[in-house]
Motif scaffolding. Structure first.
Motif, PDB file in Angstrom:
ATOM      1  N   THR A 159       5.369   6.851   4.140  1.00 18.41           N
ATOM      2  CA  THR A 159       6.566   7.297   4.858  1.00 18.41           C
ATOM      3  C   THR A 159       6.358   7.240   6.370  1.00 18.41           C
ATOM      4  OG1 THR A 159       5.989   9.639   4.615  1.00 18.41           O
ATOM      5  CG2 THR A 159       7.468   8.699   2.949  1.00 18.41           C
ATOM      6  N   ASP A 160       5.122   7.470   6.823  1.00 17.89           N
ATOM      7  CA  ASP A 160       4.848   7.257   8.255  1.00 17.89           C
ATOM      8  C   ASP A 160       5.039   5.789   8.608  1.00 17.89           C
ATOM      9  OD1 ASP A 160       4.292   9.881   9.033  1.00 17.89           O
ATOM     10  OD2 ASP A 160       2.172   9.718   8.494  1.00 17.89           O
ATOM     11  N   GLY A 161       4.651   4.906   7.688  1.00 18.60           N
ATOM     12  CA  GLY A 161       4.872   3.482   7.897  1.00 18.60           C
ATOM     13  C   GLY A 161       6.346   3.140   7.986  1.00 18.60           C
ATOM     14  N   LEU A 162       7.139   3.745   7.123  1.00 19.90           N
ATOM     15  CA  LEU A 162       8.587   3.505   7.185  1.00 19.90           C
ATOM     16  C   LEU A 162       9.172   3.993   8.506  1.00 19.90           C
ATOM     17  CD1 LEU A 162       9.624   4.454   3.537  1.00 19.90           C
ATOM     18  CD2 LEU A 162       9.477   2.158   4.539  1.00 19.90           C
ATOM     19  N   LYS A 163       8.703   5.150   8.966  1.00 19.96           N
ATOM     20  CA  LYS A 163       9.166   5.655  10.275  1.00 19.96           C
ATOM     21  C   LYS A 163       8.787   4.668  11.383  1.00 19.96           C
ATOM     22  CE  LYS A 163       8.422  10.448   8.926  1.00 19.96           C
ATOM     23  NZ  LYS A 163       7.535  11.602   9.174  1.00 19.96           N
ATOM     24  N   SER A 164       7.565   4.146  11.296  1.00 19.11           N
ATOM     25  CA  SER A 164       7.104   3.180  12.290  1.00 19.11           C
ATOM     26  C   SER A 164       7.972   1.923  12.259  1.00 19.11           C
ATOM     27  CB  SER A 164       5.639   2.816  12.037  1.00 19.11           C
ATOM     28  OG  SER A 164       5.219   1.804  12.916  1.00 19.11           O
ATOM     29  N   GLN A 170      -0.444   7.660  13.061  1.00 25.40           N
ATOM     30  CA  GLN A 170      -0.472   8.880  12.248  1.00 25.40           C
ATOM     31  C   GLN A 170      -0.691   8.526  10.772  1.00 25.40           C
ATOM     32  OE1 GLN A 170       2.434  12.029  13.263  1.00 25.40           O
ATOM     33  NE2 GLN A 170       3.237  11.678  11.199  1.00 25.40           N
ATOM     34  N   GLY A 171       0.032   7.537  10.289  1.00 27.09           N
ATOM     35  CA  GLY A 171      -0.115   7.111   8.901  1.00 27.09           C
ATOM     36  C   GLY A 171      -1.469   6.488   8.630  1.00 27.09           C
ATOM     37  N   ALA A 172      -1.976   5.709   9.592  1.00 25.11           N
ATOM     38  CA  ALA A 172      -3.296   5.090   9.428  1.00 25.11           C
ATOM     39  C   ALA A 172      -4.374   6.157   9.317  1.00 25.11           C
ATOM     40  CB  ALA A 172      -3.584   4.137  10.585  1.00 25.11           C
ATOM     41  N   ASP A 173      -4.227   7.230  10.082  1.00 28.26           N
ATOM     42  CA  ASP A 173      -5.178   8.345   9.967  1.00 28.26           C
ATOM     43  C   ASP A 173      -5.113   8.964   8.575  1.00 28.26           C
ATOM     44  OD1 ASP A 173      -6.017   7.975  12.572  1.00 28.26           O
ATOM     45  OD2 ASP A 173      -4.804   9.624  13.392  1.00 28.26           O
ATOM     46  N   THR A 174      -3.911   9.188   8.078  1.00 30.77           N
ATOM     47  CA  THR A 174      -3.736   9.758   6.742  1.00 30.77           C
ATOM     48  C   THR A 174      -4.322   8.845   5.675  1.00 30.77           C
ATOM     49  OG1 THR A 174      -1.716  10.884   7.434  1.00 30.77           O
ATOM     50  CG2 THR A 174      -2.022  10.580   5.068  1.00 30.77           C
ATOM     51  N   ALA A 175      -4.157   7.536   5.845  1.00 33.56           N
ATOM     52  CA  ALA A 175      -4.608   6.558   4.847  1.00 33.56           C
ATOM     53  C   ALA A 175      -6.053   6.114   5.055  1.00 33.56           C
ATOM     54  CB  ALA A 175      -3.693   5.337   4.887  1.00 33.56           C
ATOM     55  N   GLY A 176      -6.724   6.680   6.045  1.00 38.61           N
ATOM     56  CA  GLY A 176      -8.071   6.227   6.387  1.00 38.61           C
ATOM     57  C   GLY A 176      -9.064   6.225   5.239  1.00 38.61           C
ATOM     58  N   SER A 177      -8.951   7.178   4.337  1.00 38.55           N
ATOM     59  CA  SER A 177      -9.912   7.254   3.230  1.00 38.55           C
ATOM     60  C   SER A 177      -9.374   6.627   1.943  1.00 38.55           C
ATOM     61  CB  SER A 177     -10.287   8.720   2.966  1.00 38.55           C
ATOM     62  OG  SER A 177      -9.138   9.441   2.557  1.00 38.55           O
ATOM     63  N   LEU A 178      -8.156   6.116   1.971  1.00 38.68           N
ATOM     64  CA  LEU A 178      -7.563   5.502   0.785  1.00 38.68           C
ATOM     65  C   LEU A 178      -8.044   4.067   0.638  1.00 38.68           C
ATOM     66  CD1 LEU A 178      -3.902   6.811   1.187  1.00 38.68           C
ATOM     67  CD2 LEU A 178      -5.776   7.833  -0.134  1.00 38.68           C
ATOM     68  N   ARG A 179      -8.100   3.579  -0.579  1.00 36.32           N
ATOM     69  CA  ARG A 179      -8.596   2.218  -0.826  1.00 36.32           C
ATOM     70  C   ARG A 179      -7.481   1.213  -1.084  1.00 36.32           C
ATOM     71  NH1 ARG A 179     -13.855   1.744  -2.903  1.00 36.32           N
ATOM     72  NH2 ARG A 179     -13.551  -0.405  -2.289  1.00 36.32           N
ATOM     73  N   GLY A 180      -6.247   1.677  -1.285  1.00 35.34           N
ATOM     74  CA  GLY A 180      -5.126   0.781  -1.539  1.00 35.34           C
ATOM     75  C   GLY A 180      -4.661   0.084  -0.267  1.00 35.34           C
ATOM     76  N   THR A 181      -3.569  -0.656  -0.392  1.00 34.46           N
ATOM     77  CA  THR A 181      -3.131  -1.491   0.732  1.00 34.46           C
ATOM     78  C   THR A 181      -2.243  -0.776   1.744  1.00 34.46           C
ATOM     79  OG1 THR A 181      -1.193  -2.362  -0.454  1.00 34.46           O
ATOM     80  CG2 THR A 181      -3.272  -3.595  -0.667  1.00 34.46           C
ATOM     81  N   GLY A 190      -2.925   1.532   3.769  1.00 32.95           N
ATOM     82  CA  GLY A 190      -3.657   1.644   5.033  1.00 32.95           C
ATOM     83  C   GLY A 190      -3.654   0.343   5.817  1.00 32.95           C
ATOM     84  N   LEU A 191      -3.711  -0.773   5.100  1.00 35.03           N
ATOM     85  CA  LEU A 191      -3.661  -2.076   5.767  1.00 35.03           C
ATOM     86  C   LEU A 191      -2.293  -2.305   6.409  1.00 35.03           C
ATOM     87  CD1 LEU A 191      -5.417  -4.343   3.111  1.00 35.03           C
ATOM     88  CD2 LEU A 191      -6.394  -3.378   5.193  1.00 35.03           C
ATOM     89  N   TRP A 192      -1.241  -1.894   5.706  1.00 41.03           N
ATOM     90  CA  TRP A 192       0.104  -2.045   6.245  1.00 41.03           C
ATOM     91  C   TRP A 192       0.250  -1.246   7.533  1.00 41.03           C
ATOM     92  CZ3 TRP A 192       4.767   1.323   5.127  1.00 41.03           C
ATOM     93  CH2 TRP A 192       5.933   0.752   5.647  1.00 41.03           C
ATOM     94  N   LEU A 193      -0.280  -0.040   7.537  1.00 39.02           N
ATOM     95  CA  LEU A 193      -0.197   0.795   8.737  1.00 39.02           C
ATOM     96  C   LEU A 193      -0.954   0.175   9.902  1.00 39.02           C
ATOM     97  CD1 LEU A 193      -0.337   4.001   6.698  1.00 39.02           C
ATOM     98  CD2 LEU A 193       1.438   3.540   8.391  1.00 39.02           C
ATOM     99  N   LEU A 194      -2.080  -0.465   9.632  1.00 35.32           N
ATOM    100  CA  LEU A 194      -2.806  -1.174  10.691  1.00 35.32           C
ATOM    101  C   LEU A 194      -1.973  -2.343  11.209  1.00 35.32           C
ATOM    102  CD1 LEU A 194      -6.425  -1.130   9.215  1.00 35.32           C
ATOM    103  CD2 LEU A 194      -5.540   0.260  11.115  1.00 35.32           C
ATOM    104  N   GLY A 195      -1.301  -3.061  10.303  1.00 35.01           N
ATOM    105  CA  GLY A 195      -0.422  -4.151  10.723  1.00 35.01           C
ATOM    106  C   GLY A 195       0.723  -3.658  11.588  1.00 35.01           C
ATOM    107  N   LEU A 196       1.276  -2.515  11.205  1.00 36.09           N
ATOM    108  CA  LEU A 196       2.348  -1.915  12.005  1.00 36.09           C
ATOM    109  C   LEU A 196       1.831  -1.484  13.382  1.00 36.09           C
ATOM    110  CD1 LEU A 196       4.029   0.220   9.203  1.00 36.09           C
ATOM    111  CD2 LEU A 196       5.053  -1.760  10.357  1.00 36.09           C
ATOM    112  N   GLN A 197       0.623  -0.943  13.406  1.00 38.35           N
ATOM    113  CA  GLN A 197       0.010  -0.563  14.690  1.00 38.35           C
ATOM    114  C   GLN A 197      -0.140  -1.783  15.581  1.00 38.35           C
ATOM    115  OE1 GLN A 197      -3.680   1.505  13.401  1.00 38.35           O
ATOM    116  NE2 GLN A 197      -3.217   2.892  15.080  1.00 38.35           N
ATOM    117  N   ALA A 198      -0.644  -2.881  15.011  1.00 37.41           N
ATOM    118  CA  ALA A 198      -0.874  -4.097  15.802  1.00 37.41           C
ATOM    119  C   ALA A 198       0.426  -4.623  16.385  1.00 37.41           C
ATOM    120  CB  ALA A 198      -1.564  -5.164  14.947  1.00 37.41           C
ATOM    121  N   ARG A 199       1.480  -4.660  15.579  1.00 37.00           N
ATOM    122  CA  ARG A 199       2.759  -5.172  16.100  1.00 37.00           C
ATOM    123  C   ARG A 199       3.306  -4.283  17.214  1.00 37.00           C
ATOM    124  NH1 ARG A 199       6.912  -7.185  11.583  1.00 37.00           N
ATOM    125  NH2 ARG A 199       7.384  -4.966  11.639  1.00 37.00           N
TER     126      ARG A 199
END
Length: 177
Positions: free
Chosen positions: A23-28, A46-57, A59-68
């Motif tokens: 949902t943080d990703g959707l807000k982003s 914020q979402g990347a921090d929350t997903a930092g310990s998760l192994r699914g994708t 967290g990767l999406w949030l990093l992509g959103l951060q980069a853009r």
């Protein structure tokens, strides 16, 4: 944004870290398209921090959103750092319950490539290496029967490829006349 905040509240009530991060990703994403890159970067971080310990994708999406978002803000160093972190993390992905749902709940390699290329395009880059990556992203979204196909991602990756060709001086290859 209101509906996303409702979804975030429900994810919080469910204590599901992946959904909270999503949902943080959707807000982003909403902030990005509303031309609010500072907000987009904030929510993605914020979402990347929350997903930092998760192994699914997610967290990767949030990093992509951060980069853009960082690219729109002109922060080339963050773009490179975040995209490299996402590439490294892709190798360790273990699909989780969200990934099993598919669609918006998973972040396919094609989409990761598209976001990484787009962040470079937003910085105004265009060279042969980036053009090859953009061509690969376009190819990844060219089959409508693919489970990862998305019209918007195909159109976006095609636009990125045209801009890369334009930035590198290849006006004919950009598709623009």
């Amino acid at each position: 944004m209101t509906m996303t905040r409702v979804a975030a509240s429900c994810a919080g009530d469910a204590e599901h870290a992946g959904l909270i991060a999503l949902t943080d990703g959707l807000k982003s994403l909403i902030a990005y398209w509303a031309d609010k890159p500072e907000d987009a970067f904030h929510y993605a971080s914020q979402g990347a921090d929350t997903a930092g310990s998760l192994r699914g994708t997610v967290g990767l999406w949030l990093l992509g959103l951060q980069a853009r978002a960082a690219a729109v803000l002109g922060d080339e160093e963050t773009v490179r750092t975040v995209n490299q972190a996402a590439a490294d993390r892709r190798e360790r992905v273990v699909h989780d319950d969200l990934d099993q749902l598919g669609g918006l709940f998973t972040y396919a390699p094609e989409k990761q490539l598209y976001y990484a290329v787009e962040s470079e395009v937003l910085l105004g880059h265009g060279d042969a290496r980036l053009a090859a990556q953009a061509e690969q992203a376009v190819l990844g979204f060219s089959d409508p029967s693919s489970p990862n196909w998305a019209f918007g991602d195909l159109a976006g990756s095609q636009c990125d490829l045209a801009l890369i060709r334009l930035f590198s001086g290849d006006v004919e290859g950009s598709g623009m006349r």
